[in-house]
Design an enzyme around this catalytic site. Structure first.
Site, short mmCIF file in Angstrom:
data_model
loop_
_atom_site.label_atom_id
_atom_site.label_comp_id
_atom_site.label_asym_id
_atom_site.label_seq_id
_atom_site.Cartn_x
_atom_site.Cartn_y
_atom_site.Cartn_z
N HIS A 1 0.84 -1.21 0.00
CA HIS A 1 0.00 0.00 0.00
C HIS A 1 0.87 1.25 0.00
O HIS A 1 1.27 1.76 1.05
CB HIS A 1 -0.92 -0.02 1.22
CG HIS A 1 -2.00 1.03 1.17
ND1 HIS A 1 -3.24 0.83 1.72
CD2 HIS A 1 -2.04 2.26 0.63
CE1 HIS A 1 -3.99 1.91 1.52
NE2 HIS A 1 -3.27 2.80 0.87
N HIS B 1 1.46 5.12 -2.03
CA HIS B 1 1.01 6.13 -3.00
C HIS B 1 2.25 6.77 -3.62
O HIS B 1 2.92 7.57 -2.97
CB HIS B 1 0.15 7.20 -2.32
CG HIS B 1 -1.13 6.65 -1.77
ND1 HIS B 1 -2.29 6.60 -2.52
CD2 HIS B 1 -1.44 6.10 -0.58
CE1 HIS B 1 -3.25 6.05 -1.79
NE2 HIS B 1 -2.76 5.73 -0.60
N LEU B 2 2.55 6.35 -4.84
CA LEU B 2 3.56 7.08 -5.62
C LEU B 2 2.74 8.17 -6.30
O LEU B 2 1.56 8.01 -6.54
CB LEU B 2 4.22 6.15 -6.64
CG LEU B 2 5.01 4.99 -6.01
CD1 LEU B 2 5.53 4.07 -7.09
CD2 LEU B 2 6.16 5.52 -5.16
N ASN C 1 -4.57 6.40 -7.32
CA ASN C 1 -5.05 7.79 -7.30
C ASN C 1 -4.01 8.80 -7.77
O ASN C 1 -3.62 9.70 -7.05
CB ASN C 1 -5.60 8.15 -5.91
CG ASN C 1 -4.56 8.03 -4.81
OD1 ASN C 1 -3.56 7.34 -4.97
ND2 ASN C 1 -4.78 8.70 -3.70
N ASP D 1 -8.78 3.28 -3.32
CA ASP D 1 -8.24 3.85 -2.09
C ASP D 1 -8.16 5.38 -2.15
O ASP D 1 -7.81 5.96 -3.17
CB ASP D 1 -6.84 3.30 -1.81
CG ASP D 1 -6.34 3.79 -0.46
OD1 ASP D 1 -7.08 3.65 0.51
OD2 ASP D 1 -5.22 4.33 -0.41
N ASP E 1 0.84 2.65 3.69
CA ASP E 1 -0.03 3.74 3.21
C ASP E 1 0.81 5.01 3.04
O ASP E 1 0.37 6.11 3.36
CB ASP E 1 -1.21 3.97 4.16
CG ASP E 1 -2.33 4.76 3.48
OD1 ASP E 1 -2.20 5.06 2.27
OD2 ASP E 1 -3.33 5.07 4.15
ZN LIG Z 1 -7.21 4.60 2.16
ZN LIG Z 2 -3.83 4.79 0.90
#
Ligand SMILES: [Zn+2]
Ligand SMILES: [Zn+2]
Lengths: 312, 428
Positions: free
Chosen positions: B64, B66-67, B98, B156, B309
């Site tokens: 999990h 985020h790049l 995202n 997400d 995350d």
């Molecule tokens: Zn999330």
């Molecule tokens: Zn996330």
């Protein structure tokens, strides 16, 4: 041999020998369609009313031709643009038609259970020509007849049903019909379009793991129509995606037995659920199905109105 | 380099649940049982790494991350994210969709995979969107995403509000055996909340997010998975309520797995005392009771995975009020040291850490050849010095963004070597 019911609402009501009786009778009637003069006086003086609450070119013309060939007097009503607009209930419409003393109703409705509902109101015979997502028994009988012309024995015949099974009255009737005759049913669809339960009165029904598996082992492949609206309700992402992963292609079909029978209830979305070339190259039995449809519908009307004559 | 020998390390293999001092031999990127006749340590042919007194883990996998590429390269690029990951001991990372454009298409998935291939650092496994544009209105072309190389699906950042869409997404994805990762939250109940609703939100006078917004979201998603008989992975579990729901669901055979993040077992809402925007994330830091429940769930197996995350945001974005600053903290460089604290505190074993941070993510995402240090597996290895003491300083952060609540923190345990496919990426 006889059939002891006034109506044909669901394949569930039919025993294996009932199904064979309908199909054998249909085979006899098919001969009429092959004659120079395609008309017999069997139902002369009988009145059949076709009520279609849902547009259908194919099924309606098939029933109408069947009625003409049996010399019945028939009347077709497409209700969507008449009484419904005036706010008349299904029950009132039927009571009015009932007063005109028809011998049989042929009913197509977008709501499941409509034919059943009508059969309780009327003394006439009712043939279900498709109710909602529930059943389409004459389609099942014509599918069985088409397969029976090629395959003698249905015991452990492998029937793959592929496509929007969840919303398909054809699939529901075919699953009951083919499995009553001993066939094994293999379902394949996006899992969002599979039925939630696969209990069909003790039939041998399985979920195939892949399209390839379903096709490879099949003696009969029944492709179902996918409606574009399914994407709006998240059953599938898009028609493009459906085409990519759930279409019967020549490559897939080449993995099946050479004698495999490919069926489709129509109308076909070419290159969505089945490659156009498969139809063009005559690798399906689609037109046989249409031909047998008339014979099956003749047999149904003959059997049901015949029952009325004896017991009415 | 074709041949690599890691000598004398204590090898932690979660697959066989073993912890033994042995050598690891990697040939052409694949772990092999040592040949009976030891390979001649002819320098140049076999490179030897001495792992004396060190711990050898299967390469860590963060499922999990985020790049921010494509679209927000000022926060993080694929390259900078990978460098942070290597520094933190990860050999594989999975990136959430995202970005801008959203990864809801084969084009974006292919872009990510190609870019990672060109960088030739660690493994990148893209996660595709559940819904087109993450809008929750129609399904993304899920089959196409899988074909392009996506390993999972997630919206997400946004919960999937529409239960029909979520249910059918689970079913449709199941057709392709593609795992679905839920950001489980009742978005209306979250409302405009910025931190956990409770003592701290009252004290700071900010709008809170009730913990039950997460519980309700988790319950719904678990119920959907149970009803349809399909798999579900719940992202970033932070509440005692969610933990309990998942525990009960597992008991009755629902195919649910879940992850938590290091901050949920390390910090509480107390960290927000100074309106600290670097402690603002969603789900938010909770209470001591929730933190305890998360630790217990890590111990008893309810929680399957520790993921970061990792959510980079620029200094300017975080340099704002608690209300206005974006949700999210970076985590790649502090995940292992924070997890090692659980080991040092005698709460979990090293084998359990290897399960949580390598084997289980590989299993959940159907990533083959990774998650174990045994014959035939890919030579992804993380070597750790358990006793090395160090301080996490802003200057050392490899990530482009510095939004961490752990800056200044002192740790015990640091990554010494990282190799992916037998290629050494970090060497102390
Ligand atoms: Zn999330
Ligand atoms: Zn996330």
């Amino acid at each position: 041999m006889s059939f002891q019911k006034k109506d044909l609402i669901t394949i569930k009501d039919l025993s294996a020998s009932d199904i064979n009786y309908f199909v054998e009778t249909a085979k006899e009637f098919k001969k009429i369609s092959l004659k120079d003069i395609k008309k017999v006086p069997t139902l002369r003086g009988k009145t059949v009313v076709n009520i279609f609450y849902e547009p259908s070119t194919r099924t309606r013309s098939s029933f109408e031709i069947a009625q003409k060939r049996l010399s019945a007097d028939s009347l077709s009503i497409t209700v969507s643009q008449s009484s419904v607009v005036k706010g008349e209930s299904l029950k009132d419409t039927l009571l009015n038609l009932e007063a005109m003393k028809p011998d049989a109703f042929v009913v197509r409705h977008s709501e499941s259970g409509a034919a059943h509902f009508i059969s309780k109101i009327t003394k006439a015979s009712v043939v279900n020509a498709g109710d909602g997502i529930n059943e389409h028994p004459t389609q099942c009988l014509l599918d069985i007849m088409t397969v029976a012309e090629v395959k003698k024995d249905f015991k452990s015949l492998k029937v793959a049903i592929i496509g929007d099974i969840y919303h398909s009255r054809v699939a529901r009737s075919d699953i009951y019909g083919f499995s009553k005759l001993g066939a094994e049913i293999y379902l394949y669809a996006p899992h969002s379009l599979l039925p939630r339960m696969i209990e069909y009165g003790g039939g041998k029904v399985f979920i195939a793991k892949s399209m390839e598996e379903a096709v490879k082992n099949a003696d009969v492949i029944i492709m179902l129509r996918i409606q574009k609206e399914r994407a709006s309700y998240y059953f599938i992402p898009s028609i493009e995606e459906y085409r990519n992963f759930f279409k019967l292609t020549p490559e897939l079909l080449s993995k099946a037995d050479k004698k495999v029978i490919v069926l489709h209830p129509g109308p076909v979305n070419r290159d969505v659920e089945i490659s156009g070339s498969i139809i063009n190259e005559n690798k399906t039995h689609i037109f046989k199905q249409v031909e047998n449809g008339v014979a099956v519908r003749m047999a149904c009307l003959y059997i049901l109105i015949g029952y009325q004559k004896l017991n009415g | 380099m074709d041949k690599l020998l890691i000598k004398n390390g204590i090898v932690i293999d979660p697959l066989t649940k073993t912890e033994v001092k042995r050598d690891i031999y990697i040939e052409n990127g694949i772990i092999k049982d040592l040949p009976v006749k030891k390979p001649t340590v002819d320098k140049g042919v076999v490179k030897t790494i001495s792992a004396d007194g060190l711990i050898v883990f299967p390469g860590l996998i963060d499922m999990h991350v985020h790049l921010r590429e494509p679209g927000y390269e000022y926060k993080e690029t694929i390259k900078s994210g990978m460098e942070a990951a290597i520094s933190g001991g990860f050999t594989s990372i999975c990136c959430m969709p995202n970005t801008k454009p959203v990864n809801d298409s084969e084009e974006v998935t292919r872009f990510l995979i190609d870019k990672a291939k060109n960088l030739d650092l660690i493994n990148l496994f893209p996660i595709g969107a559940i819904s087109k544009g993450l809008k929750g209105v129609s399904l993304a072309d899920i089959g196409k995403l899988k074909e392009a190389g996506a390993v999972a699906l997630s919206d997400d950042g946004n919960p999937v509000e529409d239960s029909a869409l979520m249910g059918r997404a689970l079913l449709y994805a199941d057709t392709f055996n593609l795992p679905v990762i839920s950001h489980s939250e009742d978005i209306k109940l979250r409302g405009k909340g910025v931190i956990n609703e409770g003592v701290m939100s009252e004290r700071l006078g900010v709008i809170g997010m009730p913990s039950i917004a997460e519980d309700i979201g988790t319950a719904r998603d678990v119920i959907l998975a149970g009803y349809y008989g399909v798999k579900l992975h719940v992202a970033h579990v932070s509440t005692a309520g969610s933990v309990n729901i998942i525990k009960q669901a597992k008991k009755i055979g629902i195919k649910v797995t879940c992850e938590t993040c290091p901050h949920y077992f390390s910090l509480t809402e107390e960290s927000l005392l100074d309106y600290n925007t670097n402690a603002k994330m969603n789900p938010p830091l909770r209470t001591e009771m929730d933190k305890r429940a998360v630790v217990e769930a890590i111990q008893d197996g309810t929680i399957d995975v520790i993921a970061t995350d990792h959510a980079p945001h620029s200094k300017d974005e975080k340099d704002d009020t608690l209300d206005a600053a974006p949700f999210g903290i970076i985590g790649l460089e502090t995940s292992l040291p924070l997890t090692l604290r659980l080991f040092h505190d005698k709460k979990i074993s090293l084998i359990r850490i290897a399960e949580l941070m390598s084997l289980n993510p590989a299993k959940i995402l159907n990533i083959s050849g990774r998650g174990s240090v045994s014959n035939g597996y890919i030579g992804d290895i993380t070597v750790v010095d358990l006793n090395k003491k160090w301080q996490f300083t802003e200057r050392e952060i490899k990530s482009l963004s510095k939004n961490s609540p752990f800056i200044g923190e002192k740790f015990k345990g640091k990554t010494s070597f990282v190799m992916a496919g037998g290629k050494i990426l970090k060497e102390n």
